[in-house]
Write a protein that holds these residues in place. Sequence first.
Motif, PDB file in Angstrom:
ATOM      1  N   LYS A   1       8.315  -7.613  38.925  1.00 48.33           N
ATOM      2  CA  LYS A   1       6.913  -7.325  38.609  1.00 48.33           C
ATOM      3  C   LYS A   1       6.188  -6.927  39.888  1.00 48.33           C
ATOM      4  CE  LYS A   1       2.767  -9.304  36.496  1.00 48.33           C
ATOM      5  NZ  LYS A   1       2.167 -10.495  35.831  1.00 48.33           N
ATOM      6  N   SER A   2       5.361  -5.887  39.791  1.00 51.42           N
ATOM      7  CA  SER A   2       4.674  -5.402  40.985  1.00 51.42           C
ATOM      8  C   SER A   2       3.182  -5.708  40.943  1.00 51.42           C
ATOM      9  CB  SER A   2       4.887  -3.894  41.153  1.00 51.42           C
ATOM     10  OG  SER A   2       4.293  -3.170  40.090  1.00 51.42           O
ATOM     11  N   PHE A   3       2.619  -5.841  42.136  1.00 48.35           N
ATOM     12  CA  PHE A   3       1.190  -6.082  42.312  1.00 48.35           C
ATOM     13  C   PHE A   3       0.695  -5.065  43.338  1.00 48.35           C
ATOM     14  CE2 PHE A   3       3.352  -9.904  41.105  1.00 48.35           C
ATOM     15  CZ  PHE A   3       2.516 -10.522  40.176  1.00 48.35           C
ATOM     16  N   ASP A   4      -0.493  -4.519  43.152  1.00 50.15           N
ATOM     17  CA  ASP A   4      -0.925  -3.438  44.025  1.00 50.15           C
ATOM     18  C   ASP A   4      -2.416  -3.492  44.301  1.00 50.15           C
ATOM     19  OD1 ASP A   4      -2.466  -1.475  42.061  1.00 50.15           O
ATOM     20  OD2 ASP A   4      -0.644  -2.097  41.009  1.00 50.15           O
ATOM     21  N   THR A   5      -2.807  -2.759  45.310  1.00 49.25           N
ATOM     22  CA  THR A   5      -4.216  -2.521  45.599  1.00 49.25           C
ATOM     23  C   THR A   5      -4.374  -1.051  45.954  1.00 49.25           C
ATOM     24  OG1 THR A   5      -6.118  -3.185  46.936  1.00 49.25           O
ATOM     25  CG2 THR A   5      -3.983  -3.181  48.037  1.00 49.25           C
ATOM     26  N   VAL A   6      -5.447  -0.436  45.464  1.00 55.52           N
ATOM     27  CA  VAL A   6      -5.685   1.002  45.616  1.00 55.52           C
ATOM     28  C   VAL A   6      -6.984   1.210  46.396  1.00 55.52           C
ATOM     29  CG1 VAL A   6      -6.065   3.184  44.392  1.00 55.52           C
ATOM     30  CG2 VAL A   6      -4.493   1.474  43.443  1.00 55.52           C
ATOM     31  N   PRO A   7      -7.001   2.108  47.385  1.00 56.53           N
ATOM     32  CA  PRO A   7      -8.244   2.359  48.121  1.00 56.53           C
ATOM     33  C   PRO A   7      -9.353   2.859  47.198  1.00 56.53           C
ATOM     34  CG  PRO A   7      -6.360   3.354  49.229  1.00 56.53           C
ATOM     35  CD  PRO A   7      -5.888   2.909  47.884  1.00 56.53           C
ATOM     36  N   SER A   8     -10.573   2.596  47.587  1.00 49.19           N
ATOM     37  CA  SER A   8     -11.700   3.106  46.813  1.00 49.19           C
ATOM     38  C   SER A   8     -11.929   4.578  47.154  1.00 49.19           C
ATOM     39  CB  SER A   8     -12.962   2.290  47.119  1.00 49.19           C
ATOM     40  OG  SER A   8     -13.246   2.331  48.508  1.00 49.19           O
ATOM     41  N   GLY A   9     -12.643   5.270  46.298  1.00 49.95           N
ATOM     42  CA  GLY A   9     -12.930   6.675  46.541  1.00 49.95           C
ATOM     43  C   GLY A   9     -11.904   7.598  45.916  1.00 49.95           C
ATOM     44  N   LYS A  10     -12.088   8.874  46.189  1.00 46.69           N
ATOM     45  CA  LYS A  10     -11.229   9.903  45.623  1.00 46.69           C
ATOM     46  C   LYS A  10      -9.935  10.010  46.408  1.00 46.69           C
ATOM     47  CE  LYS A  10     -11.272  14.783  44.255  1.00 46.69           C
ATOM     48  NZ  LYS A  10     -12.068  16.042  44.262  1.00 46.69           N
ATOM     49  N   ALA A  11      -8.845  10.180  45.701  1.00 43.80           N
ATOM     50  CA  ALA A  11      -7.548  10.303  46.357  1.00 43.80           C
ATOM     51  C   ALA A  11      -7.457  11.616  47.130  1.00 43.80           C
ATOM     52  CB  ALA A  11      -6.429  10.238  45.318  1.00 43.80           C
ATOM     53  N   PRO A  12      -6.675  11.663  48.222  1.00 50.56           N
ATOM     54  CA  PRO A  12      -6.450  12.919  48.943  1.00 50.56           C
ATOM     55  C   PRO A  12      -5.830  13.963  48.016  1.00 50.56           C
ATOM     56  CG  PRO A  12      -5.628  11.041  50.189  1.00 50.56           C
ATOM     57  CD  PRO A  12      -5.968  10.528  48.831  1.00 50.56           C
ATOM     58  N   PRO A  13      -5.889  15.241  48.386  1.00 51.88           N
ATOM     59  CA  PRO A  13      -5.345  16.308  47.526  1.00 51.88           C
ATOM     60  C   PRO A  13      -3.893  16.085  47.112  1.00 51.88           C
ATOM     61  CG  PRO A  13      -6.635  17.257  49.314  1.00 51.88           C
ATOM     62  CD  PRO A  13      -6.540  15.777  49.594  1.00 51.88           C
ATOM     63  N   ASN A  14      -3.089  15.548  48.015  1.00 54.67           N
ATOM     64  CA  ASN A  14      -1.668  15.317  47.707  1.00 54.67           C
ATOM     65  C   ASN A  14      -1.399  13.922  47.154  1.00 54.67           C
ATOM     66  OD1 ASN A  14      -0.900  17.891  48.593  1.00 54.67           O
ATOM     67  ND2 ASN A  14      -0.782  17.186  50.721  1.00 54.67           N
TER      68      ASN A  14
END
Length: 325
Positions: A115-128
């Motif tokens: 099972k995985s756990f994650d955190t994602v930066p806020s804001g819009k993702a870079p183009p790639n």
Amino acid sequence: MPPSLHSSRSTLKPPTISQQEDNQLEAITLYLTIIREDDKNSWAPYQLASALASKGQREMAERYLKMSSQRGLWYYYNLLEDPAFNNMRDSAIFQQVLAETKERYQQQAQRYEAKSFDTVPSGKAPPNGWPVIIYLHNFGDSARVNDDKKAFYRQMGYVYIEINGTQMLSENSFRWSTYNAESTQQAVQNSLTEVAQKTPLNRRQVYLIGRGQGALHAANLLAKYPKDYAGGMIISPYGKIKSESHTDAKDKRLFFVTFNEQESLSRDYISNFKRIFTPHNHVYEGRYTADADNMKLWNERFYHPLMWLTGTGNMPAAPNIHRDS
């Protein structure tokens, strides 16, 4: 669980036979007390059965092993691999308990293994898409993404993923396969697919960080599947699987970490990995006085190496860090 490879206990003198006997008697007394006081505890009768089996008391061991199963024992790998039971594996009672334990284990573990756990930066993702850092934990540990880690990796601008090991040992305790790294590769790729459903990921910028058993698996994945990973931080690798003896990896960044009190097995693994990676990749090694679980100390040690690993900074000039390529 076995003591850490970095435990200071390894420097102590082994106990005498008399001391071992005294320790066993104390343990048996403790297990009996727990069994009487807690009629739902399955671990105490299991441990008592193991102690009795090691002393050759087969019938008594079977009695408490059955009690452990009746109380819901599901620690399948502990029972399967416990050497104390080697002389009674042909027992019908042992085989019955093993089958019952495996069935309960499968019901319990399927919700948590890999099972995985994650955190994602806020804001819009870079183009790639977001670059990704994946952490593979030590033997007997589990995935934990706490507030400090969330803040650290969000500030870096990286999606950060931790994954539970593919084999569950007990509550909050996992390991990676002791046969090969194939199930680990599958777990990592599955986690990437899962996270990609909620935010764009840059699959050309996936970095592995591994510690202990997780480090050995991470290094093997980098060697065997170089197209899937851009680099890795390999912290004190050890385990039962063999290290890869060849790699087609090129232009990857690898940072190997060792500790002064480290056992020779980790150094052997690192020597082999440096041998196969150094000719065509960018390899550094850092040596530290002792391991560190403290997040603040971890950041102080590895922030700049992590910047170098991900191509966003330079490796610091320090006497304990040297380049091999």
